[in-house]
Design an enzyme around this catalytic site. Sequence first.
Site, PDB file in Angstrom:
ATOM      1  N   HIS A   1      44.080  50.143  34.634  1.00 59.89           N
ATOM      2  CA  HIS A   1      43.154  50.144  35.772  1.00 59.89           C
ATOM      3  C   HIS A   1      43.899  49.650  37.008  1.00 59.89           C
ATOM      4  O   HIS A   1      44.542  48.594  36.979  1.00 59.89           O
ATOM      5  CB  HIS A   1      41.960  49.237  35.448  1.00 59.89           C
ATOM      6  CG  HIS A   1      41.121  48.942  36.640  1.00 59.89           C
ATOM      7  ND1 HIS A   1      40.646  49.932  37.463  1.00 59.89           N
ATOM      8  CD2 HIS A   1      40.686  47.774  37.160  1.00 59.89           C
ATOM      9  CE1 HIS A   1      39.949  49.378  38.440  1.00 59.89           C
ATOM     10  NE2 HIS A   1      39.964  48.070  38.283  1.00 59.89           N
TER      11      HIS A   1
ATOM     12  N   CYS B   1      34.734  48.675  36.282  1.00 59.71           N
ATOM     13  CA  CYS B   1      36.112  49.198  36.241  1.00 59.71           C
ATOM     14  C   CYS B   1      36.542  49.673  34.851  1.00 59.71           C
ATOM     15  O   CYS B   1      37.530  50.392  34.723  1.00 59.71           O
ATOM     16  CB  CYS B   1      37.083  48.150  36.766  1.00 59.71           C
ATOM     17  SG  CYS B   1      36.694  47.678  38.452  1.00 59.71           S
TER      18      CYS B   1
ATOM     19  N   ASN C   1      41.583  49.930  44.695  1.00 61.04           N
ATOM     20  CA  ASN C   1      40.864  49.851  43.420  1.00 61.04           C
ATOM     21  C   ASN C   1      39.628  50.752  43.499  1.00 61.04           C
ATOM     22  O   ASN C   1      38.697  50.459  44.240  1.00 61.04           O
ATOM     23  CB  ASN C   1      40.463  48.385  43.190  1.00 61.04           C
ATOM     24  CG  ASN C   1      39.714  48.167  41.902  1.00 61.04           C
ATOM     25  OD1 ASN C   1      39.214  49.108  41.295  1.00 61.04           O
ATOM     26  ND2 ASN C   1      39.611  46.915  41.485  1.00 61.04           N
TER      27      ASN C   1
HETATM   28  O1  UT7 Z   1      38.412  45.910  39.535  1.00 63.91           O
HETATM   29  C1  UT7 Z   1      37.947  44.798  38.835  1.00 63.91           C
HETATM   30  C2  UT7 Z   1      39.026  43.935  38.661  1.00 63.91           C
HETATM   31  N1  UT7 Z   1      39.384  43.324  39.920  1.00 63.91           N
HETATM   32  C3  UT7 Z   1      40.522  42.755  39.999  1.00 63.91           C
HETATM   33  O2  UT7 Z   1      41.263  42.844  39.052  1.00 63.91           O
HETATM   34  C4  UT7 Z   1      40.860  41.906  41.197  1.00 63.91           C
HETATM   35  C5  UT7 Z   1      41.617  40.716  40.697  1.00 63.91           C
HETATM   36  N2  UT7 Z   1      41.963  39.783  41.724  1.00 63.91           N
HETATM   37  C6  UT7 Z   1      42.943  40.009  42.614  1.00 63.91           C
HETATM   38  O3  UT7 Z   1      43.540  41.061  42.630  1.00 63.91           O
HETATM   39  C7  UT7 Z   1      43.332  38.892  43.525  1.00 63.91           C
HETATM   40  O4  UT7 Z   1      42.692  37.703  43.101  1.00 63.91           O
HETATM   41  C8  UT7 Z   1      42.961  39.171  45.006  1.00 63.91           C
HETATM   42  C9  UT7 Z   1      43.864  40.243  45.558  1.00 63.91           C
HETATM   43  C10 UT7 Z   1      41.519  39.603  45.124  1.00 63.91           C
HETATM   44  C11 UT7 Z   1      43.187  37.902  45.825  1.00 63.91           C
HETATM   45  O5  UT7 Z   1      44.545  37.486  45.698  1.00 63.91           O
HETATM   46  P1  UT7 Z   1      44.873  35.978  45.325  1.00 63.91           P
HETATM   47  O6  UT7 Z   1      46.325  35.873  45.315  1.00 63.91           O
HETATM   48  O7  UT7 Z   1      44.138  35.641  44.044  1.00 63.91           O
HETATM   49  O8  UT7 Z   1      44.281  35.196  46.561  1.00 63.91           O
HETATM   50  P2  UT7 Z   1      43.138  34.081  46.612  1.00 63.91           P
HETATM   51  O9  UT7 Z   1      41.792  34.699  46.434  1.00 63.91           O
HETATM   52  O10 UT7 Z   1      43.534  32.969  45.697  1.00 63.91           O
HETATM   53  O11 UT7 Z   1      43.296  33.618  48.105  1.00 63.91           O
HETATM   54  C12 UT7 Z   1      44.500  32.993  48.572  1.00 63.91           C
HETATM   55  C13 UT7 Z   1      44.338  32.712  50.055  1.00 63.91           C
HETATM   56  C14 UT7 Z   1      43.049  31.992  50.378  1.00 63.91           C
HETATM   57  O12 UT7 Z   1      43.331  31.079  51.437  1.00 63.91           O
HETATM   58  P3  UT7 Z   1      43.564  29.518  51.083  1.00 63.91           P
HETATM   59  O13 UT7 Z   1      42.307  29.064  50.438  1.00 63.91           O
HETATM   60  O14 UT7 Z   1      44.746  29.464  50.186  1.00 63.91           O
HETATM   61  O15 UT7 Z   1      43.819  28.932  52.462  1.00 63.91           O
HETATM   62  C15 UT7 Z   1      42.130  33.074  50.895  1.00 63.91           C
HETATM   63  O16 UT7 Z   1      41.167  32.598  51.806  1.00 63.91           O
HETATM   64  O17 UT7 Z   1      44.295  33.950  50.784  1.00 63.91           O
HETATM   65  C16 UT7 Z   1      43.118  33.968  51.606  1.00 63.91           C
HETATM   66  N3  UT7 Z   1      42.658  35.356  51.684  1.00 63.91           N
HETATM   67  C17 UT7 Z   1      43.144  36.219  52.573  1.00 63.91           C
HETATM   68  N4  UT7 Z   1      44.062  36.076  53.562  1.00 63.91           N
HETATM   69  C18 UT7 Z   1      44.352  37.167  54.295  1.00 63.91           C
HETATM   70  C19 UT7 Z   1      41.764  35.996  50.896  1.00 63.91           C
HETATM   71  N5  UT7 Z   1      41.660  37.281  51.279  1.00 63.91           N
HETATM   72  C20 UT7 Z   1      42.504  37.445  52.313  1.00 63.91           C
HETATM   73  C21 UT7 Z   1      42.851  38.539  53.123  1.00 63.91           C
HETATM   74  N6  UT7 Z   1      43.773  38.364  54.078  1.00 63.91           N
HETATM   75  N7  UT7 Z   1      42.310  39.767  52.939  1.00 63.91           N
END
Ligand code: UT7
Length: 331
Positions: free
Chosen positions: A254, A115, A284
Site C-alpha cells: 500500500h 487502505c 496515498n
Molecule cells: O493509508 C493509511 C495508512 N496511513 C499511513 O500509513 C500514514 C502513516 N503515517 C505517516 O506516513 C507519517 O506519520 C506522516 C507522514 C503522516 C507524518 O510524518 P511523521 O514523521 O510521523 O511526522 P509527525 O506527525 O510526527 O510530525 C512531525 C512534525 C510535527 O511538528 P513538531 O510537533 O515536531 O514540532 C508536526 O506538527 O512535523 C509537523 N508537521 C508538518 N510540518 C510541515 C506535520 N505535518 C506537517 C506538514 N508540513 N505537512
Amino acid sequence: MSATTRAAVLTGLGSTVPDQVVTNAMLASRMDTSDEWIRSRTGIRERRVVEPGTATGDLATEAGRRALKSAGVDAVDALVLATTTPDHTCPATGPAVADRLGLGTIPAYDVAAVCSGFLYALATAAGLIALGTADRVLVVAAEAFTTIIDPADRTTAPIFGDGAGAVVLEAGDAAQRGALLGFDLGSDGALADLIIVPAGGSRRRTSADPAEYFMKMRGRTVFTNAVLRMASSSRAALARTGWKPGDVDRLVGHQANVRILRAVAEELGLPAERAFVDVDKYGNTAAASIPLALDDAASSGLLTAGDRVLLTAFGGGASWGAVTLEWPDLS
Ligand code: UT7
C-alpha cells in the site's frame, strides 16, 4: 479427486487517475508546509485530485472498463468495489458501476476496509470463485479520497490523492500464473480512532464543527502499526504459500509513505529496491493504491510474467492484509 485445485486467477488489470495534478509547491503556497518536508517525510512529490463533480463511481467505471479490456472480456458474474468514499452513503456504488459498464444484473457490492480495501475485495471475490458462485469477477478499488480531506489540514492534505485500479479474476487452477495463492487478513477495532471521520455517520449524525466531516489521522501511531502489521501479515501469507521472504521478486505494498515501504522490506529482509514505489506520483490513494501500483509497475516493466509478487496493506479499521501470486502474462 481432481488433480487441479480451483483458484482465482488474475487475468486483467487497469487503472485511472484524475487529470488534475497538485504539486507539493502548490500545497506549500496555501498552508504551513514545504516541498522538502513532504518529500523527506513521505516521498510524495505530487498527487491527483478530482475536480468537483467527479465521483468515485466515475473513476471506478473507467478503471473497470480498462481491466475488462485487458482481460479481453465484456461480461463478468459479479463486481466487488472497494472504497472509503462511495458516491452516496446509501446505496452502495458497485451496482451503479456494474450498470454503467453494461454488466447487467449481476451481484455488485461495496467493501469498506479503507487502505486494505483492495485486498479484502480480492479475498471476497476469490471466495465467490472458490464457492462456484462466480467464474469471473471484476474487482475495482476506487477513491475520490480528497473529498473527505480537509484542504486546510497539513497533517492529511499532503498525504492523500485520488485514483482507481481494477483487476479481473477468473476461475482457474492454483498452478497457473496469476492464481491468488496465500491470503492473510486481520483487523483491530480497538484502533478505530487512528483513522476516522468523526461526524456524518450514525454515531454522530451532525456536528457544528465542519472539520469533523473530514478524516483525522494519528499519523505517527499509524506509521508504527503499519510497519508491524504489513510485515507480520506478509509473513503469514508467505508461510501459507510455502515461500520464504527472500523468494519475493516484487513487494507491492500500500502506497502510504516510502519510509513505510522501505521499513516493511527491511523487516522482511528484502533489498529496498524490491519494494515498488509510486507514492511520489499519486500520494496515498487508500483502497486504490495497490491496483494502481500494479498497473504502474506492469506498464513500466517492473513486473514481468513469472515474478513472485507479495501485496500487503494497512489502513483504517485498523485493518490489514497480504496475498501472494506469481505475476501472469497479461499481454
Ligand atoms: O493509508 C493509511 C495508512 N496511513 C499511513 O500509513 C500514514 C502513516 N503515517 C505517516 O506516513 C507519517 O506519520 C506522516 C507522514 C503522516 C507524518 O510524518 P511523521 O514523521 O510521523 O511526522 P509527525 O506527525 O510526527 O510530525 C512531525 C512534525 C510535527 O511538528 P513538531 O510537533 O515536531 O514540532 C508536526 O506538527 O512535523 C509537523 N508537521 C508538518 N510540518 C510541515 C506535520 N505535518 C506537517 C506538514 N508540513 N505537512
